[in-house]
Enzyme design. Structure first.
Site, mmCIF file in Angstrom:
data_model
loop_
_atom_site.group_PDB
_atom_site.id
_atom_site.type_symbol
_atom_site.label_atom_id
_atom_site.label_comp_id
_atom_site.label_asym_id
_atom_site.label_seq_id
_atom_site.Cartn_x
_atom_site.Cartn_y
_atom_site.Cartn_z
ATOM 1 N NE ARG A 35 70.599 -50.189 18.567
ATOM 2 C CZ ARG A 35 70.088 -50.314 17.459
ATOM 3 N NH1 ARG A 35 69.725 -49.142 16.853
ATOM 4 N NH2 ARG A 35 70.791 -51.170 16.476
ATOM 5 C CE LYS A 197 70.262 -60.347 -0.018
ATOM 6 N NZ LYS A 197 70.824 -58.829 -0.333
ATOM 7 N N GLY A 354 72.970 -58.877 12.792
ATOM 8 C CA GLY A 354 71.826 -58.916 12.142
ATOM 9 C C GLY A 354 70.644 -58.831 12.620
ATOM 10 N N GLY A 377 75.806 -55.151 12.758
ATOM 11 C CA GLY A 377 76.685 -55.278 11.862
ATOM 12 C C GLY A 377 78.028 -55.091 12.280
HETATM 13 P P1 AMP Z 1 69.669 -61.079 9.001
HETATM 14 O O1 AMP Z 1 69.545 -59.606 9.041
HETATM 15 O O2 AMP Z 1 70.661 -61.649 8.006
HETATM 16 O O3 AMP Z 1 69.745 -61.773 10.194
HETATM 17 O O4 AMP Z 1 68.332 -61.755 8.129
HETATM 18 C C1 AMP Z 1 67.091 -61.336 8.695
HETATM 19 C C2 AMP Z 1 66.051 -61.691 7.778
HETATM 20 O O5 AMP Z 1 66.054 -62.918 7.114
HETATM 21 C C3 AMP Z 1 64.650 -61.661 8.310
HETATM 22 O O6 AMP Z 1 64.003 -60.515 8.173
HETATM 23 C C4 AMP Z 1 63.903 -62.604 7.964
HETATM 24 O O7 AMP Z 1 62.489 -62.579 7.706
HETATM 25 C C5 AMP Z 1 64.617 -63.251 6.826
HETATM 26 N N1 AMP Z 1 64.538 -64.752 6.510
HETATM 27 C C6 AMP Z 1 64.981 -65.791 7.306
HETATM 28 N N2 AMP Z 1 64.433 -66.830 6.673
HETATM 29 C C7 AMP Z 1 64.164 -66.744 5.516
HETATM 30 C C8 AMP Z 1 63.467 -67.450 4.534
HETATM 31 N N3 AMP Z 1 63.268 -68.766 4.645
HETATM 32 N N4 AMP Z 1 63.133 -66.636 3.190
HETATM 33 C C9 AMP Z 1 63.174 -65.338 3.251
HETATM 34 N N5 AMP Z 1 63.718 -64.766 4.251
HETATM 35 C C10 AMP Z 1 63.991 -65.377 5.323
#
Ligand code: AMP
Length: 395
Positions: A35, A197, A354, A377
């Site tokens: 950054r 999620k 993310g 975000g």
């Molecule tokens: P995001 O911030 O929404 O991009 O989510 C990233 C997070 O999702 C990371 O910390 C990953 O470890 C988690 N993640 C990805 N795939 C899985 C999975 N199959 N089960 C649990 N966590 C996951």
């Protein structure tokens, strides 16, 4: 919106909102300076014009006023090395001493202010606090895209106190690249959505359904889709209350002619740990006691083929728990496919929102894609079609 290139900073004191929210280790050393490096062109342009820079940022999440851990003083030396010139430090971002230090700046000088969030007024968007900050400079430059989705004192509210409000290079690049993907995508356009999620990604997925040819779904959100379709997901990540929504997305995609591509198989684990026992299982057939932590080899092939043929790629969210090396294979393979599409197929690839930026950097490919957003975000909200207060304040 005034651009940096269209503004001459000669003799001006530029108050620049930067995103220096970098991770520090226990010895207060910066572990990832992406950054800071991203903002250097903005700072250099102003200094080269004959202006002075007053840099303000937040760092971490200080709870009760000043604390050692979140002090921006730890960034003074590294920044001075990066810029090749001394950097002065104001140990309070407002108050008489900051005013005096700012007033004494000569063209070519750089002053870094202490953490804005040592004042709770910053996040509250307090107008009086913003006005105090505004006294330090003649022109406000916003280069902190990462906090542009927040109406904080230094990111948005402060704009009203300046007649000259200028968009920094980082901010400009983030907006231009997001616009390019949203409005001028060359086809085929593939969005790769992963991460934990559905609930975090639902709005962007819905918007993308009007724009993409292919929507690849991977990562933890997959299992809610699979469960909603009647599959067995063992103890995989599930958002039980989002199953209806998942089915609706699939219906909408069909109606809009979007090709939804979901995993064929998964690498499953009997425990949420890097050293768990592993097995590859067909999608929808995960036994009880097991959870999907990565996409499987058949899925990797399928996803890679689609990605490699694409001309525009938006990647948001890892394909699995990439923080565990044993479950990073899928994410790394997709990173490789994005690089191949970019280098060999001339695709425009935007990575962001993310955890995707750390996933691609982790895979070692951060500099071989078209653009890695520093936005997190903020990029997601921009892509959802929301007005970002930090961008609006520049108008
Ligand atoms: P995001 O911030 O929404 O991009 O989510 C990233 C997070 O999702 C990371 O910390 C990953 O470890 C988690 N993640 C990805 N795939 C899985 C999975 N199959 N089960 C649990 N966590 C996951």
């Amino acid at each position: 919106m005034k651009t940096l290139d269209a503004y001459n900073f000669a003799g001006k004191k530029a108050l620049i909102r930067v995103d220096f929210n970098v991770p520090l280790n226990e010895r207060f050393e910066i572990t990832d300076d992406t950054r800071m490096k991203a903002t250097l062109p903005t700072i250099s342009k102003i200094l080269n014009d004959g202006g002075a820079c007053i840099l303000m940022s937040h760092l971490g999440r200080p709870k009760n006023g000043p604390d050692e851990k979140n002090s921006l003083k730890h960034l003074v030396n590294p920044l001075s090395v990066m810029l090749g010139r001394p950097v002065k430090f104001a140990d309070d971002c407002i108050g008489q001493s900051a005013v005096d230090q700012a007033a004494a700046l000569q063209p070519g000088d750089v002053l870094l202010l202490e953490n804005l969030r040592f004042y709770k007024e910053e996040e509250k968007g307090d107008v009086a606090f913003a006005e105090k900050l505004s006294k330090l400079g003649d022109v406000w430059v916003n280069d902190a895209f990462g906090t542009a989705h927040r109406a904080h004192a230094s990111t948005a509210v402060i704009g009203q106190f300046f007649s000259d409000r200028v968009c920094g290079y980082v901010m400009q690049a983030e907006i231009d690249n997001a616009q390019r993907v949203l409005e001028n995508a060359e086809r085929p356009f593939t969005a790769i959505m992963g991460g934990a999620k559905i609930s975090d990604k639902i709005l962007i997925i819905e918007r993308l359904l009007d724009k993409v040819d292919n929507l690849i779904i991977g990562g933890g959100m997959t299992y809610t889709f699979v469960k909603a379709q009647g599959g067995q997901i063992g103890k995989s990540l599930l958002e039980a209350d989002k199953q209806e929504l998942a089915l609706e997305i699939l219906e909408k995609a069909k109606a809009k002619g979007v090709n939804i591509i979901m995993p064929l198989d998964n690498v499953c684990a009997d425990d949420f740990s890097n050293n768990a026992n592993r097995q590859v299982v067909a999608s929808g057939q995960i036994p009880d006691g097991w959870e999907g932590l990565d996409i499987g080899p058949e899925t990797v092939k399928l996803f890679m083929e689609t990605v490699e043929k694409s001309k525009t790629i938006l990647w948001n969210g890892p394909m699995g728990v990439f923080e565990f090396p044993n479950f990073a294979t899928g994410t790394n393979a997709i990173a490789k496919a994005v690089v191949k599409a970019t280098e060999e197929n001339g695709a425009f690839s935007l990575i962001g929102g993310g955890d995707s930026a750390s996933a691609i950097n982790n895979a070692g490919f951060g500099d071989r894609v078209s653009y890695v957003s520093t936005g997190g975000g903020a990029l997601l909200e921009y892509m959802e079609g929301k007005t970002l207060p930090g961008v609006a304040a520049l108008a």
